[in-house]
Design a protein around this motif. Sequence first.
Motif, PDB file in Angstrom:
ATOM      1  N   LEU A 141      13.947 -51.142 -95.880  1.00 50.59           N
ATOM      2  CA  LEU A 141      14.955 -51.457 -97.001  1.00 50.59           C
ATOM      3  C   LEU A 141      16.293 -51.857 -96.193  1.00 50.59           C
ATOM      4  N   GLU A 142      16.584 -51.035 -94.863  1.00 50.45           N
ATOM      5  CA  GLU A 142      17.718 -51.325 -94.418  1.00 50.45           C
ATOM      6  C   GLU A 142      17.669 -53.070 -93.862  1.00 50.45           C
ATOM      7  N   LEU A 143      16.688 -53.371 -93.306  1.00 51.33           N
ATOM      8  CA  LEU A 143      16.515 -54.709 -92.723  1.00 51.33           C
ATOM      9  C   LEU A 143      16.552 -55.787 -93.834  1.00 51.33           C
ATOM     10  N   ILE A 144      16.013 -55.563 -95.159  1.00 51.81           N
ATOM     11  CA  ILE A 144      16.075 -56.432 -96.162  1.00 51.81           C
ATOM     12  C   ILE A 144      17.721 -56.421 -96.730  1.00 51.81           C
ATOM     13  N   ALA A 145      18.261 -55.174 -96.548  1.00 51.83           N
ATOM     14  CA  ALA A 145      19.746 -55.168 -97.134  1.00 51.83           C
ATOM     15  C   ALA A 145      20.578 -55.901 -96.274  1.00 51.83           C
ATOM     16  N   LYS A 146      20.444 -56.007 -94.821  1.00 52.05           N
ATOM     17  CA  LYS A 146      21.312 -56.848 -93.925  1.00 52.05           C
ATOM     18  C   LYS A 146      21.139 -58.302 -94.035  1.00 52.05           C
ATOM     19  N   SER A 147      19.704 -58.736 -94.291  1.00 49.34           N
ATOM     20  CA  SER A 147      19.642 -60.393 -94.134  1.00 49.34           C
ATOM     21  C   SER A 147      18.661 -60.923 -95.017  1.00 49.34           C
ATOM     22  N   GLN A 148      18.006 -60.223 -95.908  1.00 47.06           N
ATOM     23  CA  GLN A 148      16.880 -60.791 -96.952  1.00 47.06           C
ATOM     24  C   GLN A 148      17.279 -60.786 -98.532  1.00 47.06           C
ATOM     25  N   LEU A 149      18.359 -60.202 -98.655  1.00 40.91           N
ATOM     26  CA  LEU A 149      18.820 -60.425-100.176  1.00 40.91           C
ATOM     27  C   LEU A 149      18.994 -61.719-100.672  1.00 40.91           C
ATOM     28  N   PRO A 150      19.523 -62.923-100.276  1.00 45.52           N
ATOM     29  CA  PRO A 150      19.583 -63.996-101.083  1.00 45.52           C
ATOM     30  C   PRO A 150      18.191 -64.500-101.103  1.00 45.52           C
ATOM     31  N   SER A 151      17.230 -63.961-100.359  1.00 47.08           N
ATOM     32  CA  SER A 151      15.834 -64.497-100.797  1.00 47.08           C
ATOM     33  C   SER A 151      14.798 -63.824-101.548  1.00 47.08           C
ATOM     34  N   LEU A 152      15.282 -62.701-102.265  1.00 47.26           N
ATOM     35  CA  LEU A 152      14.527 -62.147-102.974  1.00 47.26           C
ATOM     36  C   LEU A 152      14.654 -62.466-104.449  1.00 47.26           C
ATOM     37  N   SER A 153      13.654 -62.426-105.183  1.00 43.99           N
ATOM     38  CA  SER A 153      13.312 -63.079-106.564  1.00 43.99           C
ATOM     39  C   SER A 153      13.736 -61.849-107.423  1.00 43.99           C
ATOM     40  N   GLY A 154      13.832 -62.279-108.642  1.00 47.37           N
ATOM     41  CA  GLY A 154      14.150 -61.173-109.600  1.00 47.37           C
ATOM     42  C   GLY A 154      13.124 -60.114-109.658  1.00 47.37           C
TER      43      GLY A 154
END
Length: 370
Positions: A141-154
């Motif tokens: 969850l921490e890695l997603i918060a750092k760099s993957q938030l713009p690529s997350l779908s709804g």
Amino acid sequence: MPFLGQDWRSPGQSWVKTEEGWKKTTADEKNNNNNYNNNNVSVESFCKEEEEKEEKEEECFNKENLPLSLNYDMAARKRKKDQMNNNAKLPYFHREKWIYVHKGSTKERHGYCTLGEAFNRLDFCSAIKETRRFNYVVRLLELIAKSQLPSLSGVAQKNYMNILERVVQKVLDDQQNVRPIKELLQTLYDSLCGLVQDMGKSVLVGNLATWLRRMESILQWQQQLDCIQIRRPTSTGMTLTELPASLHLNIMQRLTDGRDLVSLGQVCPSLGVLAEDRLLWKRLCHYHFTDRQIRKRLMVSDKGHLEWKKMYCKLSRCYPHREEYSETLHFCTHCHILFWKDTNHPCTANNPEGCTMALSPQDFINLFNF
């Protein structure tokens, strides 16, 4: 494609369904059917007249009871909407606890799966309840918060926030792992503060109001974690400070984070003396960093001794720490299936154990960077 009919101008063949099956109809049978239909016109017209009368009566009744019907419809719609909102946070359950992920240059993908579906299919909501998998999911969850938030779908955003809410609730109930969750929430909030400012550039998927509500939820979770009070055990057994120094040192040697070692040294003066042991900090330096990295950051005291504690703090700012988890996700290179270790997947290889490889949280994210 070749035309297989006898004459392209022919009207085609007519088929009739009977008890014995479908049969072709001849011209005479067509005429008989037409005559039968003509004879039944009066019956059909009578039925239509009766239906029209019933519809007119229903319209008159609805006009008289229009306010009641409108209230009933609005109440039914509201109940349906509330039920959908209440069930929105419930994860979907799948029989198979594994997913098919294939990274390749082909245009077609069999069993294509996104990151949002992976949260549900791999059952992360249940994984956070297990101590062996908790740190792995938090790091992910921490890695997603750092760099993957713009690529997350709804769907991925909703699943991410649902899992994060369950993590916070578990920490509030168990009163354990408070600091990692605080760092996770702070990282997520800082990332959102930087991305929300660029909403006009379509950086994040979704409207601004939704992300602002999520940021408010993050602030509320942080306040709840700040107000947490550790409950003292009711048992009257031996406490930590009453243990002998040899056991204190044995406990400190099992810690893998220097911050935990510093916090433990603040409990009492005797533990503070043990927390300054050079061998403990030397062990931490060699555990997290390579010899080459250590040689680049050597620090010598006035007496000619190596300052291992200062070196650890400096190395921590320059290099990432070593990551080890009790249980991780595994990937089968033969079947291209991602699964937990205790979940069996239908592997067709002769040696299934030789085809599996453990994935770090960063490797897991890289699988979905198509």
